[in-house]
Motif scaffolding. Structure first.
Motif, PDB file in Angstrom:
ATOM      1  N   VAL A 185       0.827  -1.200   0.000  1.00  0.00           N
ATOM      2  CA  VAL A 185       0.000   0.000   0.000  1.00  0.00           C
ATOM      3  C   VAL A 185       0.866   1.257   0.000  1.00  0.00           C
ATOM      4  N   GLY A 186       2.064   1.174   0.563  1.00  0.00           N
ATOM      5  CA  GLY A 186       2.957   2.321   0.515  1.00  0.00           C
ATOM      6  C   GLY A 186       3.310   2.713  -0.905  1.00  0.00           C
ATOM      7  N   LEU A 187       3.535   1.721  -1.756  1.00  0.00           N
ATOM      8  CA  LEU A 187       3.815   2.001  -3.160  1.00  0.00           C
ATOM      9  C   LEU A 187       2.609   2.638  -3.825  1.00  0.00           C
ATOM     10  N   GLU A 188       1.422   2.109  -3.537  1.00  0.00           N
ATOM     11  CA  GLU A 188       0.209   2.678  -4.120  1.00  0.00           C
ATOM     12  C   GLU A 188       0.048   4.141  -3.719  1.00  0.00           C
ATOM     13  N   ALA A 189       0.300   4.433  -2.457  1.00  0.00           N
ATOM     14  CA  ALA A 189       0.185   5.804  -1.991  1.00  0.00           C
ATOM     15  C   ALA A 189       1.195   6.712  -2.695  1.00  0.00           C
ATOM     16  N   ALA A 190       2.425   6.209  -2.865  1.00  0.00           N
ATOM     17  CA  ALA A 190       3.435   7.001  -3.560  1.00  0.00           C
ATOM     18  C   ALA A 190       3.024   7.283  -4.996  1.00  0.00           C
ATOM     19  N   LYS A 239       0.990  10.717  -2.705  1.00  0.00           N
ATOM     20  CA  LYS A 239       0.872  10.989  -1.284  1.00  0.00           C
ATOM     21  C   LYS A 239       2.234  10.875  -0.592  1.00  0.00           C
ATOM     22  N   PRO A 240       2.504  11.741   0.389  1.00  0.00           N
ATOM     23  CA  PRO A 240       3.717  11.546   1.193  1.00  0.00           C
ATOM     24  C   PRO A 240       3.623  10.223   1.956  1.00  0.00           C
ATOM     25  N   VAL A 241       4.710   9.480   1.984  1.00  0.00           N
ATOM     26  CA  VAL A 241       4.739   8.163   2.627  1.00  0.00           C
ATOM     27  C   VAL A 241       5.883   8.132   3.632  1.00  0.00           C
ATOM     28  N   VAL A 242       5.603   7.563   4.796  1.00  0.00           N
ATOM     29  CA  VAL A 242       6.628   7.310   5.807  1.00  0.00           C
ATOM     30  C   VAL A 242       6.689   5.805   6.015  1.00  0.00           C
ATOM     31  N   THR A 243       7.885   5.242   5.967  1.00  0.00           N
ATOM     32  CA  THR A 243       8.063   3.810   6.188  1.00  0.00           C
ATOM     33  C   THR A 243       9.047   3.585   7.318  1.00  0.00           C
ATOM     34  N   ASN A 244       8.956   2.404   7.919  1.00  0.00           N
ATOM     35  CA  ASN A 244       9.816   2.055   9.051  1.00  0.00           C
ATOM     36  C   ASN A 244      10.711   0.890   8.671  1.00  0.00           C
ATOM     37  N   SER A 245      11.994   1.199   8.381  1.00  0.00           N
ATOM     38  CA  SER A 245      12.982   0.182   8.016  1.00  0.00           C
ATOM     39  C   SER A 245      12.496  -0.705   6.874  1.00  0.00           C
ATOM     40  N   ALA A 246      11.885  -0.090   5.877  1.00  0.00           N
ATOM     41  CA  ALA A 246      11.313  -0.853   4.772  1.00  0.00           C
ATOM     42  C   ALA A 246      12.369  -1.411   3.838  1.00  0.00           C
ATOM     43  N   GLY A 255      12.993   3.789   0.554  1.00  0.00           N
ATOM     44  CA  GLY A 255      13.922   4.888   0.759  1.00  0.00           C
ATOM     45  C   GLY A 255      14.874   5.106  -0.404  1.00  0.00           C
ATOM     46  N   PRO A 256      15.628   4.062  -0.830  1.00  0.00           N
ATOM     47  CA  PRO A 256      16.562   4.238  -1.946  1.00  0.00           C
ATOM     48  C   PRO A 256      15.906   4.700  -3.241  1.00  0.00           C
ATOM     49  N   LEU A 257      14.634   4.348  -3.451  1.00  0.00           N
ATOM     50  CA  LEU A 257      13.941   4.765  -4.666  1.00  0.00           C
ATOM     51  C   LEU A 257      13.244   6.116  -4.510  1.00  0.00           C
ATOM     52  N   GLY A 258      13.391   6.735  -3.356  1.00  0.00           N
ATOM     53  CA  GLY A 258      12.801   8.057  -3.159  1.00  0.00           C
ATOM     54  C   GLY A 258      11.295   8.049  -3.022  1.00  0.00           C
ATOM     55  N   LEU A 259      10.722   6.884  -2.679  1.00  0.00           N
ATOM     56  CA  LEU A 259       9.269   6.765  -2.594  1.00  0.00           C
ATOM     57  C   LEU A 259       8.731   7.132  -1.219  1.00  0.00           C
ATOM     58  N   LEU A 301       9.343   9.285  -8.493  1.00  0.00           N
ATOM     59  CA  LEU A 301       8.906   8.093  -9.219  1.00  0.00           C
ATOM     60  C   LEU A 301       9.865   7.716 -10.348  1.00  0.00           C
ATOM     61  N   ASP A 302      10.818   8.607 -10.644  1.00  0.00           N
ATOM     62  CA  ASP A 302      11.686   8.369 -11.794  1.00  0.00           C
ATOM     63  C   ASP A 302      12.625   7.193 -11.574  1.00  0.00           C
ATOM     64  N   LEU A 303      13.066   6.976 -10.336  1.00  0.00           N
ATOM     65  CA  LEU A 303      14.003   5.887 -10.078  1.00  0.00           C
ATOM     66  C   LEU A 303      13.350   4.513 -10.220  1.00  0.00           C
ATOM     67  N   LEU A 304      12.044   4.459 -10.015  1.00  0.00           N
ATOM     68  CA  LEU A 304      11.323   3.197 -10.140  1.00  0.00           C
ATOM     69  C   LEU A 304      11.272   2.725 -11.589  1.00  0.00           C
ATOM     70  N   GLY A 305      11.052   3.661 -12.499  1.00  0.00           N
ATOM     71  CA  GLY A 305      11.029   3.312 -13.917  1.00  0.00           C
ATOM     72  C   GLY A 305       9.823   2.499 -14.330  1.00  0.00           C
ATOM     73  N   ALA A 306       8.672   2.778 -13.717  1.00  0.00           N
ATOM     74  CA  ALA A 306       7.452   2.042 -14.046  1.00  0.00           C
ATOM     75  C   ALA A 306       6.710   2.719 -15.195  1.00  0.00           C
ATOM     76  N   PRO A 307       5.946   1.954 -15.996  1.00  0.00           N
ATOM     77  CA  PRO A 307       5.094   2.572 -17.008  1.00  0.00           C
ATOM     78  C   PRO A 307       4.035   3.450 -16.337  1.00  0.00           C
ATOM     79  N   PRO A 308       3.350   4.291 -17.097  1.00  0.00           N
ATOM     80  CA  PRO A 308       2.316   5.143 -16.495  1.00  0.00           C
ATOM     81  C   PRO A 308       1.271   4.320 -15.755  1.00  0.00           C
ATOM     82  N   THR A 309       0.916   4.763 -14.554  1.00  0.00           N
ATOM     83  CA  THR A 309      -0.109   4.065 -13.782  1.00  0.00           C
ATOM     84  C   THR A 309      -1.410   4.052 -14.565  1.00  0.00           C
TER      85      THR A 309
END
Length: 404
Positions: free
Chosen positions: A322-327, A331-338, A345-349, A375-383
């Motif tokens: 769901v964190g990815l969906e929110a990103a 939406k701003p997302v906060v994760t805990n040691s994800a 974190g590394p993907l800037g999500l 979202l650029d680091l993920l490199g996903a097609p348009p949602t």
């Protein structure tokens, strides 16, 4: 012209949510016959979508007496609210009997005691469905037991297969990167494709499609459902944090205790009269949050998680999809040691915190600044395009099958 037969296999929650958009779109075309082996809560989801799913209870055969005994023993006393006793007995009994036949009685007992269901890989059992129905193509997601077994069973029979990767394949690469596993795999984004290639998968067998479960996220219906949820709760002018919990087992050390995080959220509520909290448990789990006042909303399983995402100003999770969906919804997302499971974190999500000692500050900052995820680091097609992208890969495999 004879219709192609496509056999899907899926567990519940995020996995069946990947599969259903593809099956619904294929059903509308009318040129294929579809069947799904729907496991755990996927069975109810497939039924509600108008399909006639099969389960392990449909895979019994004469001579399965030992498996039936194992099933009755292993399923005794299980909670039947989410999965029927008959299905649990069949899954556990048939899977354990196959493990015992392969490993021997003593080693099977040891493996199951140490690993539980993770010890299962019921290739011969799920292969019964392929033998009965003779599909032209097998499609699964990336789950490690029955879905993985179905891909292996298809390979043994020369049936082409497509394995759909859901997220970042942090541990699933162990079988998804094997060039002997599935004819083709689809992945979320270019970053995941590079990950599989680095682990040895041939680039020619990987397609970057996105995740069909995420397509609905950008629909007008999904956005409107968030507005409607705010209105129903009377929280139109409130600041809202949504906390979506992943599926965890008792004693799971990957996340801090629920009560500790509730204490932090409660302190934030007491400090900010305008703040409200939505709590969302994983759909496969029943979570007791204790006694809560009307500043909390415990989102039921029946409520769309996309409504929760669009209602929230900030979303907090540990390693839930769901964190990815929110990103992707901005939406701003906060994760805990994800990062141990999903590289938010590394993907800037997300803003990823190491411990919950930083949770209050991270959520407070996110509410104030509303940082947009990268979202650029993920490199996903348009949602919104993933379902069509996956179907293109299915059609390619079917056409290749006919040409052969």
């Amino acid at each position: 012209m004879t219709k192609y037969r496509i056999l899907f296999t899926s567990y519940g929650a995020s996995h069946v949510n990947m599969v259903m958009p593809v099956m619904r779109a294929l059903r509308q075309r009318g040129d294929v016959d579809l069947r799904i082996l729907a496991l755990t809560t996927a069975h109810a989801v497939a039924e509600s979508a108008g399909f006639e799913p099969v389960g392990f209870r449909d895979l019994w055969r004469p001579g399965d007496d030992t498996a039936r005994r194992h099933g009755r023993r292993l399923a005794a006393g299980m909670d039947t609210n989410l999965v029927s006793l008959a299905e649990s007995e069949a899954y556990l009994g048939l899977s354990y009997a196959e493990l015992e036949a392969d490993a021997g009685e003593q080693l099977a007992e040891k493996e199951f005691a140490e690993k539980g269901r993770a010890a299962f890989l019921p290739v011969r059992t799920v292969g019964r469905l392929i033998d009965d129905w003779k599909p032209d193509l097998v499609v699964t997601t990336n789950s490690p037991r029955a879905e993985r077994a179905m891909i292996l069973a298809a390979g043994l029979r020369g049936v082409p297969s497509l394995a759909m990767g859901d997220l970042f394949l942090d541990f699933e690469w162990q079988w998804m990167a094997d060039n002997g596993f599935a004819t083709r795999v689809t992945v979320l984004g270019e970053s995941v494709r590079r990950h599989l290639i680095a682990k040895g998968r041939s680039p020619a067998t990987i397609a970057v499609t996105g995740n069909p479960a995420l397509d609905h996220l950008v629909s007008e219906t999904a956005v409107a459902s968030g507005t409607a949820l705010r209105s129903r709760l009377g929280w139109q002018e409130r600041s809202i944090i949504a906390w979506t919990l992943p599926a965890v087992t008792a004693g799971d050390t990957r996340i801090a205790p629920v009560a500790d995080k509730l204490d932090i959220l409660q302190a934030m509520l007491d400090r900010d009269a305008n703040l409200r909290i939505i709590l969302r448990a994983h759909p496969n789990q029943r979570m007791d949050f204790g006694r809560l006042d009307d500043r909390y909303h415990v989102s039921p399983r029946e409520e769309s998680v996309h409504a929760v995402i669009h209602a929230a100003d900030v979303l907090f999770t540990e390693f839930s999809m769901v964190g990815l969906e929110a990103a992707l919804a901005g939406k701003p997302v906060v994760t805990n040691s994800a990062d141990d499971a999903i590289p938010y974190g590394p993907l800037g999500l997300s803003t990823d915190i190491a411990t919950i000692a930083d949770l209050d500050a991270a959520l407070t900052t996110a509410l104030r600044d509303r940082p947009e995820p990268r979202l650029d680091l993920l490199g996903a097609p348009p949602t919104g395009t993933a379902t069509a992208n996956v179907i293109k890969e299915i059609d390619r495999l079917l056409l290749r099958q006919r040409a052969d």
